[in-house]
Design a protein around this motif. Structure first.
Motif, PDB file in Angstrom:
ATOM      1  N   SER A 154      -1.437  17.312  -6.978  1.00 14.83           N
ATOM      2  CA  SER A 154      -2.463  17.778  -6.073  1.00 14.83           C
ATOM      3  C   SER A 154      -2.406  17.360  -4.706  1.00 14.83           C
ATOM      4  CB  SER A 154      -3.694  17.844  -7.007  1.00 14.83           C
ATOM      5  OG  SER A 154      -3.869  16.963  -6.872  1.00 14.83           O
ATOM      6  N   LYS A 155      -2.513  15.445  -4.585  1.00 15.89           N
ATOM      7  CA  LYS A 155      -2.972  14.798  -3.281  1.00 15.89           C
ATOM      8  C   LYS A 155      -1.205  14.319  -3.052  1.00 15.89           C
ATOM      9  CE  LYS A 155      -7.439  13.126  -5.418  1.00 15.89           C
ATOM     10  NZ  LYS A 155      -8.156  12.048  -5.156  1.00 15.89           N
ATOM     11  N   ILE A 198       1.148  11.168   0.856  1.00 20.81           N
ATOM     12  CA  ILE A 198       2.924  10.696   1.483  1.00 20.81           C
ATOM     13  C   ILE A 198       2.264  10.913   2.749  1.00 20.81           C
ATOM     14  CG2 ILE A 198       5.306  12.267   2.468  1.00 20.81           C
ATOM     15  CD1 ILE A 198       5.619  13.478  -0.138  1.00 20.81           C
ATOM     16  N   ALA A 199       1.870  11.613   3.400  1.00 21.74           N
ATOM     17  CA  ALA A 199       0.936  11.029   4.728  1.00 21.74           C
ATOM     18  C   ALA A 199       0.765  10.237   5.410  1.00 21.74           C
ATOM     19  CB  ALA A 199      -0.219  12.221   5.544  1.00 21.74           C
ATOM     20  N   LYS A 238       3.943   5.938  -5.774  1.00 22.40           N
ATOM     21  CA  LYS A 238       3.623   6.047  -6.800  1.00 22.40           C
ATOM     22  C   LYS A 238       2.364   6.989  -7.611  1.00 22.40           C
ATOM     23  CE  LYS A 238       5.434   1.297  -8.356  1.00 22.40           C
ATOM     24  NZ  LYS A 238       5.373   0.061  -9.027  1.00 22.40           N
ATOM     25  N   MET A 239       1.219   7.204  -6.406  1.00 21.80           N
ATOM     26  CA  MET A 239       0.684   7.938  -7.419  1.00 21.80           C
ATOM     27  C   MET A 239       0.061   9.660  -6.692  1.00 21.80           C
ATOM     28  SD  MET A 239      -2.941   5.918  -4.964  1.00 21.80           S
ATOM     29  CE  MET A 239      -4.159   7.340  -5.173  1.00 21.80           C
ATOM     30  N   SER A 240       1.556   9.299  -5.726  1.00 19.07           N
ATOM     31  CA  SER A 240       2.580  10.993  -5.308  1.00 19.07           C
ATOM     32  C   SER A 240       2.566  11.270  -6.898  1.00 19.07           C
ATOM     33  CB  SER A 240       2.869  11.208  -4.053  1.00 19.07           C
ATOM     34  OG  SER A 240       3.975   9.545  -4.044  1.00 19.07           O
ATOM     35  N   THR A 266       0.804  -0.914   0.056  1.00 19.25           N
ATOM     36  CA  THR A 266       0.280   0.304  -0.018  1.00 19.25           C
ATOM     37  C   THR A 266       0.864   0.955   0.331  1.00 19.25           C
ATOM     38  OG1 THR A 266      -1.668  -1.094   1.258  1.00 19.25           O
ATOM     39  CG2 THR A 266      -1.968   1.415   1.203  1.00 19.25           C
ATOM     40  N   VAL A 267       2.031   1.285   1.024  1.00 15.13           N
ATOM     41  CA  VAL A 267       3.192   2.607   0.963  1.00 15.13           C
ATOM     42  C   VAL A 267       3.518   2.370  -0.786  1.00 15.13           C
ATOM     43  CG1 VAL A 267       5.431   3.361   1.680  1.00 15.13           C
ATOM     44  CG2 VAL A 267       2.815   2.096   3.039  1.00 15.13           C
TER      45      VAL A 267
END
Length: 475
Positions: free
Chosen positions: A313-314, A319-320, A306-308, A300-301
């Motif tokens: 914008s997210k 990252i949080a 990768k999505m960040s 999941t991390v």
């Protein structure tokens, strides 16, 4: 004496009429009468039969009575048979003395006086029977003496009042080193240890006619031997038979040591086998935990990271979230590590470690665990045993959480001077102990308990929970 118990009389005369006269005079139910018509026949029958008395005619054509008597006295088998000469010859002193010199016991003079003939034969037969009985008894005594003197066992007679040794055979010297002369007129307890003397005297209070006991006895050369004593008490005497059982004792000891070594080897093999199985189980569970839990968190991390990169914008939010999941993964790894190692045992002891284990399970909320003990934290238990009991608690509570559907469990710990008692009870669904086979978890627990020579029992019934009880001897 013949086998039927009758006295055997051999009547020797060349005239059948004289034989018939003697047979009519001397015949009785307790006698067997046999006859011979010549000196040669008399010698043959005397050697073939076991004769008790010979009535021997002096005047016979082939060999006269004196010659027959002389020949009989030369043979070992016939030399002791009493002979009565029967004769019609002179009663002169020289004639009678010749008969006595040839071995005659007495004379019957013809014509026979019936009363005198019967009396002389009766007296001589009685004397012969007595002498024969004495000879047989002497032979028996000689044989008994040979057996006693050549026996490998100690055989002797001891006065039952003073305990003084009255007779002892040579085996006493062979076994203990003291000669019979050194033993006779000494108390039996001179040769025994004080504790053996006390034990034997206590046995005497029971007033038994037989005593049997073992002693560990100091020999004259300062070596020690195990002796087994059998004593028959009769007429204020002890009749003693004592056997050296030192080799037997050592053989039994060697056998017991071998059996213990084999049992220990078997136990260690079992422990090794179960330990390997437990390690494989732990590896499997560790792998499953890493794959199903920690691996999923890390996956999941990676996804968030990768999505960040593609969603500026997210990025901060992703990252949080990644940081939160990493913290979660670290916490899960910490819990997993703690399940494999019990750090509290090193410094604070078993009781604190068990309480911490209970608190961790209670936090999860699915099972309420209590620890009950009268042992204070200041009491120290062997460290290896503490780790063993902690591992058992982990294993059993893990079984309870997985299979028992229980809401409460209680860990109990107590100790006296001889035993440490440890138990884990739950209020779960229970099971039939006669039907359900031991799984790897219970085998692992059993092997740990066996290593400390402890006892393990499992008390359970369907619907009535389960209690695992352990008792370990404290040496």
């Amino acid at each position: 004496m013949m086998e039927n118990g009758k006295a055997v009389i051999l009547i020797v005369d060349d005239k059948p009429a004289n034989i018939l006269v003697l047979e009519s005079l001397l015949g009785s139910p307790d006698r067997t009468l046999i006859s011979a018509n010549s000196g040669s026949e008399a010698l043959k029958k005397a050697l073939e039969e076991e004769v008790d008395l010979i009535i021997l005619d002096v005047q016979m054509p082939d060999i006269d009575g004196f010659e027959v008597a002389q020949l009989l006295k030369q043979k070992k088998r016939t030399r002791d048979i009493p002979i009565i000469f029967a004769t019609a010859e002179s009663k002169e002193h020289s004639f009678v003395m010749q008969g006595y010199s040839e071995g005659a016991i007495d004379y019957l003079f013809k014509p026979l006086d019936p009363d005198i003939a019967r009396a002389k034969v009766a007296v001589l037969l009685k004397l012969q029977m007595q002498q024969k009985e004495l000879r047989e008894k002497n032979i028996s005594l000689q044989n008994a003496a040979l057996l006693i003197n050549n026996s490998a066992d100690i055989i002797g007679i001891i006065d039952a009042e003073s305990f003084m040794i009255e007779e002892i055979n040579p085996a006493f010297q062979v076994i203990l080193g003291f000669s019979p002369q050194e033993a006779i007129n000494k108390s039996l307890f001179y040769f025994l240890q004080p504790e053996d003397e006390s034990r034997v005297k206590e046995m005497l209070d029971a007033r038994k006619d037989r005593l049997s006991f073992e002693t560990y006895t100091l020999c004259k050369d300062q070596t020690w031997k195990w002796l087994h004593w059998n004593i028959v008490v009769s007429k204020e005497k002890w009749f003693v038979n004592t056997r050296d059982i030192t080799e037997q004792k050592f053989a039994e000891k060697r056998k017991q040591e071998q059996e213990r070594a084999e049992q220990s080897l078997k136990q260690h093999k079992l422990i090794t086998e179960v330990t390997i199985q437990a390690q494989e189980k732990e590896r499997t569970e560790l792998g499953r935990e890493l794959h199903d839990n920690i691996n999923q968190i890390l996956a999941t991390v990676r996804m968030y990271l990768k999505m960040s990169a593609t969603n500026p914008s997210k990025q901060e939010e992703l990252i949080a979230r990644s940081a939160d999941n990493l913290d979660h993964a670290i916490e899960e790894i910490r819990k997993l590590s703690k399940s494999l190692v019990a750090p509290s045992l090193g410094d604070m002891g078993l009781l604190v470690a068990l309480k911490e284990l209970a608190e961790e399970i209670n936090i999860a909320g699915d099972l309420k665990v209590s620890v009950i003990t009268e042992i204070t934290e200041s009491i120290k238990i062997d460290k290896n045993m503490e780790v063993m009991l902690y591992r058992i608690a982990q294993e059993q509570l893990n079984n309870v959480r997985k299979y028992a559907s229980a809401t409460h469990a209680v860990i109990s710990l107590s100790m006296d001077r001889r035993h440490l008692s440890f138990s884990i009870a739950d209020d779960g669904i229970g099971f039939d102990t006669t039907q359900k086979a031991k799984g790897i978890g219970l085998k692992n627990i059993s092997s740990r308990v066996d290593f400390y020579s402890g006892d393990l029992s499992i008390n359970s019934e369907p619907g009535k929970g389960c209690e695992l009880e352990i008792s370990i001897p404290l040496h």
